[in-house]
Design a protein around this motif. Sequence first.
Motif, PDB file in Angstrom:
ATOM      1  N   THR A 213      31.974  34.619  29.738  1.00 11.28           N
ATOM      2  CA  THR A 213      30.836  35.423  29.286  1.00 11.28           C
ATOM      3  C   THR A 213      29.656  35.276  30.233  1.00 11.28           C
ATOM      4  O   THR A 213      28.994  36.260  30.596  1.00 11.28           O
ATOM      5  CB  THR A 213      30.433  35.009  27.859  1.00 11.28           C
ATOM      6  OG1 THR A 213      31.538  35.205  26.984  1.00 11.28           O
ATOM      7  CG2 THR A 213      29.251  35.821  27.361  1.00 11.28           C
ATOM      8  N   ALA A 214      29.384  34.042  30.666  1.00 12.61           N
ATOM      9  CA  ALA A 214      28.267  33.811  31.578  1.00 12.61           C
ATOM     10  C   ALA A 214      28.501  34.465  32.933  1.00 12.61           C
ATOM     11  O   ALA A 214      27.610  35.110  33.495  1.00 12.61           O
ATOM     12  CB  ALA A 214      28.046  32.309  31.747  1.00 12.61           C
ATOM     13  N   VAL A 215      29.710  34.317  33.457  1.00 11.58           N
ATOM     14  CA  VAL A 215      30.016  34.864  34.780  1.00 11.58           C
ATOM     15  C   VAL A 215      29.915  36.386  34.791  1.00 11.58           C
ATOM     16  O   VAL A 215      29.523  36.998  35.799  1.00 11.58           O
ATOM     17  CB  VAL A 215      31.426  34.394  35.230  1.00 11.58           C
ATOM     18  CG1 VAL A 215      31.931  35.198  36.410  1.00 11.58           C
ATOM     19  CG2 VAL A 215      31.395  32.904  35.576  1.00 11.58           C
TER      20      VAL A 215
ATOM     21  N   GLU B  56      35.730  38.587  40.907  1.00  8.34           N
ATOM     22  CA  GLU B  56      35.562  39.981  40.476  1.00  8.34           C
ATOM     23  C   GLU B  56      34.094  40.370  40.394  1.00  8.34           C
ATOM     24  O   GLU B  56      33.707  41.481  40.809  1.00  8.34           O
ATOM     25  CB  GLU B  56      36.215  40.174  39.109  1.00  8.34           C
ATOM     26  CG  GLU B  56      36.028  41.569  38.528  1.00  8.34           C
ATOM     27  CD  GLU B  56      36.555  41.698  37.115  1.00  8.34           C
ATOM     28  OE1 GLU B  56      36.304  42.755  36.493  1.00  8.34           O
ATOM     29  OE2 GLU B  56      37.208  40.752  36.615  1.00  8.34           O
ATOM     30  N   HIS B  57      33.266  39.475  39.878  1.00  5.14           N
ATOM     31  CA  HIS B  57      31.864  39.808  39.648  1.00  5.14           C
ATOM     32  C   HIS B  57      30.947  39.399  40.806  1.00  5.14           C
ATOM     33  O   HIS B  57      29.731  39.630  40.737  1.00  5.14           O
ATOM     34  CB  HIS B  57      31.375  39.139  38.359  1.00  5.14           C
ATOM     35  CG  HIS B  57      32.041  39.666  37.120  1.00  5.14           C
ATOM     36  ND1 HIS B  57      31.787  40.922  36.606  1.00  5.14           N
ATOM     37  CD2 HIS B  57      32.969  39.106  36.303  1.00  5.14           C
ATOM     38  CE1 HIS B  57      32.514  41.109  35.521  1.00  5.14           C
ATOM     39  NE2 HIS B  57      33.251  40.031  35.317  1.00  5.14           N
TER      40      HIS B  57
ATOM     41  N   CYS C 221      37.179  33.666  45.953  1.00  2.00           N
ATOM     42  CA  CYS C 221      35.782  33.394  45.609  1.00  2.00           C
ATOM     43  C   CYS C 221      34.923  33.175  46.855  1.00  2.00           C
ATOM     44  O   CYS C 221      35.410  32.731  47.897  1.00  2.00           O
ATOM     45  CB  CYS C 221      35.675  32.149  44.725  1.00  2.00           C
ATOM     46  SG  CYS C 221      36.349  32.362  43.076  1.00  2.00           S
ATOM     47  N   GLU C 222      33.646  33.461  46.693  1.00  2.00           N
ATOM     48  CA  GLU C 222      32.634  33.004  47.641  1.00  2.00           C
ATOM     49  C   GLU C 222      32.021  31.721  47.076  1.00  2.00           C
ATOM     50  O   GLU C 222      32.188  31.403  45.891  1.00  2.00           O
ATOM     51  CB  GLU C 222      31.566  34.065  47.854  1.00  2.00           C
ATOM     52  CG  GLU C 222      32.071  35.297  48.586  1.00  2.00           C
ATOM     53  CD  GLU C 222      30.961  36.274  48.881  1.00  2.00           C
ATOM     54  OE1 GLU C 222      30.687  36.494  50.076  1.00  2.00           O
ATOM     55  OE2 GLU C 222      30.373  36.811  47.920  1.00  2.00           O
TER      56      GLU C 222
ATOM     57  N   GLY D  51      24.180  42.921  41.461  1.00  2.00           N
ATOM     58  CA  GLY D  51      23.539  43.067  40.160  1.00  2.00           C
ATOM     59  C   GLY D  51      23.271  44.508  39.772  1.00  2.00           C
ATOM     60  O   GLY D  51      22.835  44.781  38.642  1.00  2.00           O
ATOM     61  N   ALA D  52      23.538  45.425  40.706  1.00  2.00           N
ATOM     62  CA  ALA D  52      23.240  46.837  40.431  1.00  2.00           C
ATOM     63  C   ALA D  52      24.214  47.425  39.400  1.00  2.00           C
ATOM     64  O   ALA D  52      25.365  47.033  39.316  1.00  2.00           O
ATOM     65  CB  ALA D  52      23.323  47.617  41.731  1.00  2.00           C
TER      66      ALA D  52
END
Length: 337
Positions: free
Chosen positions: A217-219, A256-257, A285-286, A336-337
């Motif tokens: 949920t946080a990610v 993914e995010h 991942c980064e 974040g867009a």
Amino acid sequence: MEPVAALKLIALSLERAAAPTQKVRAFRRAAAVLAELPAGELATRLARGTLEELPGIGASTARAITQAAAGAEPDYLTDLLAAQPPELEDESPLRKALRGDCHTHSTWSDGGSPIREMAEAAIDLGHSWMAVTDHSPRLRIANGLSAERLERQLAEVAELNDELAPFRVLTGIEVDILLDGALDQSAELLARLDVVVASVHSKLAMPAAEMTERLLTAVANPHVDVLGHCTGRLVGAKERPESRFDSHAVFSACAEHGVAVEINSRPERLDPPRRLLAQARDLGCEFAIDSDAHAPGQLHWLPHGCARARECGIGPDRVVNTLDADAFLARSRQRGA
């Protein structure tokens, strides 16, 4: 060696060595006292042997001041430098590529130094930016920032950036991930910040399925830039086991995010462990190699994280804080867009 500079260097070296806070504060307090003395008073007190009559000056600090004023390196500093772990002198391409630090703390929460001192130490390291990420409100033990206090901090950072340019202090927060995965600050404020590091600080031993949902949920929150010290483990004298969660699911969500997985450089954290770091690498991942510094000298702990990244085959192209400030902020805005 100038006495105030010598005292500050001793404090910095003590911080690098993870010395007790009270010992560090003794040398920083002595430096502050000396800096406020009227012209000529230090020489007078040295001649009369009255240094220890000053508040905040004890036997150890007085000896260091006397030796520095005589043009010598204080014995205390010599011994500290000789005991410096060699791994902190990192000349690797990865360490040299780091331009900033996404996770630092100041006296606004549980750090030991003001933002300015943290920034000046980052400048000395050759960095071009630093994010100040003090704790969010519910972490009361760490003096977490209410919305009102965070607003005041943003004003201070704006003033510092005018004074310290071209160096940049990025606004930020280490926001608590609450039990349901929500974040411990308003969405409006989080949207205004440059860097949001989301971390779990409570109920670390909750069941794996619940922790997995909490992290997922946080990610997925568009304001989150970095997942901080993801397992919550501690190593060494204050050992604490890792939180249990579905790491494949969580790291896949980070990829993914576009949420960077933090490689926390604090010696008592070194989080995540290598097996999870390798898994996050394989899942695309980064990463953010962060000091999680609570004092200026702790900014020097970044080589611990760099070493772990190298061991797991993670190069500069996968590390977000190798970007300059403008590129880093552009990345954050895009995701974040």
